[in-house]
Structures are given as C-alpha cells and as structure tokens.
Design an enzyme around this catalytic site. Structure first.
Site, PDB file in Angstrom:
ATOM      1  N   GLY A  12       0.770  -1.236   0.000  1.00 17.30           N
ATOM      2  CA  GLY A  12       0.000   0.000   0.000  1.00 17.30           C
ATOM      3  C   GLY A  12       0.803   1.287   0.000  1.00 17.30           C
ATOM      4  CG  ASN A  14       1.483   3.216  -5.780  1.00 16.30           C
ATOM      5  OD1 ASN A  14       1.870   4.232  -6.360  1.00 16.30           O
ATOM      6  ND2 ASN A  14       2.081   2.047  -5.918  1.00 16.30           N
ATOM      7  CG  LEU A  94     -11.311  -4.715 -11.288  1.00 14.72           C
ATOM      8  CD1 LEU A  94     -11.688  -3.261 -11.547  1.00 14.72           C
ATOM      9  CD2 LEU A  94     -11.776  -5.146  -9.905  1.00 14.72           C
ATOM     10  CG  HIS A 110       1.640  -1.570 -15.495  1.00 18.91           C
ATOM     11  ND1 HIS A 110       1.355  -2.856 -15.078  1.00 18.91           N
ATOM     12  CD2 HIS A 110       2.715  -1.670 -16.309  1.00 18.91           C
ATOM     13  CE1 HIS A 110       2.221  -3.690 -15.631  1.00 18.91           C
ATOM     14  NE2 HIS A 110       3.054  -2.998 -16.387  1.00 18.91           N
ATOM     15  CD  GLU A 148     -14.147  -3.738 -21.914  1.00 19.08           C
ATOM     16  OE1 GLU A 148     -13.469  -3.778 -22.964  1.00 19.08           O
ATOM     17  OE2 GLU A 148     -14.640  -2.686 -21.443  1.00 19.08           O
ATOM     18  CG  ASP A 151      -1.581  -3.837 -17.518  1.00 19.50           C
ATOM     19  OD1 ASP A 151      -2.232  -3.390 -16.558  1.00 19.50           O
ATOM     20  OD2 ASP A 151      -0.671  -4.677 -17.387  1.00 19.50           O
ATOM     21  CB  ALA A 180       7.521   6.915 -12.006  1.00 11.91           C
TER      22      ALA A 180
HETATM   23  C1  GRF Z   1       3.119  -1.095  -7.537  1.00 14.17           C
HETATM   24  O1  GRF Z   1       4.327  -1.377  -8.167  1.00 14.17           O
HETATM   25  C2  GRF Z   1       2.067  -0.819  -8.560  1.00 14.17           C
HETATM   26  O2  GRF Z   1       2.558  -0.186  -9.693  1.00 14.17           O
HETATM   27  C3  GRF Z   1       1.610  -2.195  -8.921  1.00 14.17           C
HETATM   28  O3  GRF Z   1       1.632  -2.905  -7.694  1.00 14.17           O
HETATM   29  C4  GRF Z   1       2.578  -2.323  -6.810  1.00 14.17           C
HETATM   30  C5  GRF Z   1       1.867  -1.986  -5.534  1.00 14.17           C
HETATM   31  O4  GRF Z   1       2.700  -1.503  -4.527  1.00 14.17           O
HETATM   32  N1  GRF Z   1       0.361  -2.159  -9.624  1.00 14.17           N
HETATM   33  P1  GRF Z   1       2.079  -0.862  -3.223  1.00 14.17           P
HETATM   34  O5  GRF Z   1       1.144  -1.899  -2.607  1.00 14.17           O
HETATM   35  O6  GRF Z   1       1.347   0.389  -3.620  1.00 14.17           O
HETATM   36  O7  GRF Z   1       3.227  -0.580  -2.308  1.00 14.17           O
END
Ligand code: GRF
Length: 207
Positions: A12, A14, A94, A110, A148, A151, A180
């Site tokens: 988590g 992000n 999903l 991503h 759907e 990516d 990033a």
């Molecule tokens: C990140 O690298 C994100 O780009 C990918 O999964 C990872 C999640 O990391 N989709 P976090 O749980 O946010 O630390």
C-alpha cells in the site's frame, strides 16, 4: 468532493501516497471513502485504518465461488458510493460487471511505460526483471483507465525513470515507485477530481 475507493492487495505505498497527498493539499476536493483488499493481512489495510479510512476485505477464502467473490467485490464498491475506483497494487483482474459498471471511472497504476512490460502476468518484480533482461535504458510508470483488457485502457499519465548500471529488479522497482508511481498516481487523481481528464476517441486529453 470526489469519493474514491482504493483497491489493494499488498503493502500500500501507492495508497499512502494518495493519503499523504490529500492530507497535504496536493489533491483537492477528493476523499478516500473506503479501501478494499482481497487479502485480510495486506499492510495497506493497516495504513487505511491509521488514516481513519473505512476498510473492507473481500477474499477468495470467504468466497470460494468466483461468481460470489465478484459479486462481493461489486457490493463492497457500490456500498462505498465511490465515484472513482483506484487500483493501487490490486492483484485481481476485475470482472466485467465491474469494468462495465464503472466504465471510465477506474484507474490503475502500472510500473512500466505501457505498452512495454504489461499485460497478463506482468506484475510485481516480474515487470522489472523483464525490463532488465531486455536491457532497456529507460522504464517508468503509467496511470491508465481500466477497461475489460489487461493494461489496455487509455493512458492518463506516464513518467520515465532511468535504468542504472547496477540495478537489480528490487532497486529498479524502488526507484520506479519513488520517482514515478508515488507522483503520477496522486497527480492523476488531482486531475480527475478537478474535471481535467477527458476521454476523446479512446484517448485521454488533459484539459
Ligand atoms: C506497484 O508497483 C504498482 O505499480 C503495482 O503494484 C505495486 C503496488 O505496490 N500495480 P504498493 O502496494 O502500492 O506498495
């Protein structure tokens, strides 16, 4: 005020970047109303609790039947009354009922420059392993709308990150996050909350 649900499976970081950006005003007029995880022990859930955000765990263990699991996910989203769904390290593809219901209102982060190193099986360290194997000199991260496919949705923001000589998948993963992911995910949410992201013929226009 834009109500956001964040879906997570792991650490988590992000999610934390979003929580911090809302707290320090880099994101205006948005609120995380619920964090949904498919893993009960995801550290992301603790981050949410610490920030006083409501959480929900919807697991396959509790819903061994795939259809029941998909329905429970949709219910957890609908109950939250979220207008935007942010996938932040959510390792479940999903179901169509959700991508259809929330068309144009789900975004994902991503860890590569799409269309490189993406699609089925490209998640976690694997993305960075493949980038190093290919010998790319630049990689990065992408925030995109979810459709759907895997990516394949319209790209909202991308940010490039240089690969360094002695990078391992782990050091590259960390740098892509710091330079990033933790920047463009809050930026994308701020743009959407401000009504500045417009879809035009399957492509994103930033107003
Ligand atoms: C990140 O690298 C994100 O780009 C990918 O999964 C990872 C999640 O990391 N989709 P976090 O749980 O946010 O630390």
């Amino acid at each position: 005020m834009l109500n956001i649900a964040v879906m997570v499976s792991g650490g988590g970081t992000n999610l934390q970047a979003l929580i911090d950006s809302i707290a320090d005003g880099r994101i205006h007029d948005a609120k995380i109303v619920r964090v949904i995880s498919n893993k009960k022990d995801a550290y992301a859930l603790q981050r949410a609790e610490q920030a006083g955000i409501q959480t929900a765990a919807v697991t396959r263990a509790d819903h061994p039947d795939k259809k029941a699991f998909d329905e429970a996910l949709l219910k957890a989203l609908e109950e939250s009354e979220a207008e935007l769904v942010v996938l932040a390290g959510f390792l479940v593809v999903l179901p169509e009922e959700i991508t259809r219901r929330y068309k144009g209102r789900i975004i994902n982060i991503h860890p590569s420059l799409i269309p490189s190193f993406c699609g089925e099986g490209f998640y976690g360290l694997r993305v960075h392993e493949e980038a190093l194997k290919r010998g790319v000199k630049v990689t990065g991260a992408t925030v995109h709308f979810v459709d759907e496919g895997c990516d394949t949705g319209p790209i909202i923001l991308q940010k490039a990150v240089y690969v360094e000589k002695n990078d391992t998948p782990e050091t590259l993963q960390r740098r892509v996050m710091e330079q990033a992911e933790w920047k463009i995910l809050p930026e994308a949410v701020e743009l959407i909350a401000g009504g500045r992201v417009k879809l035009n013929n399957g492509r994103v226009e930033i107003l």
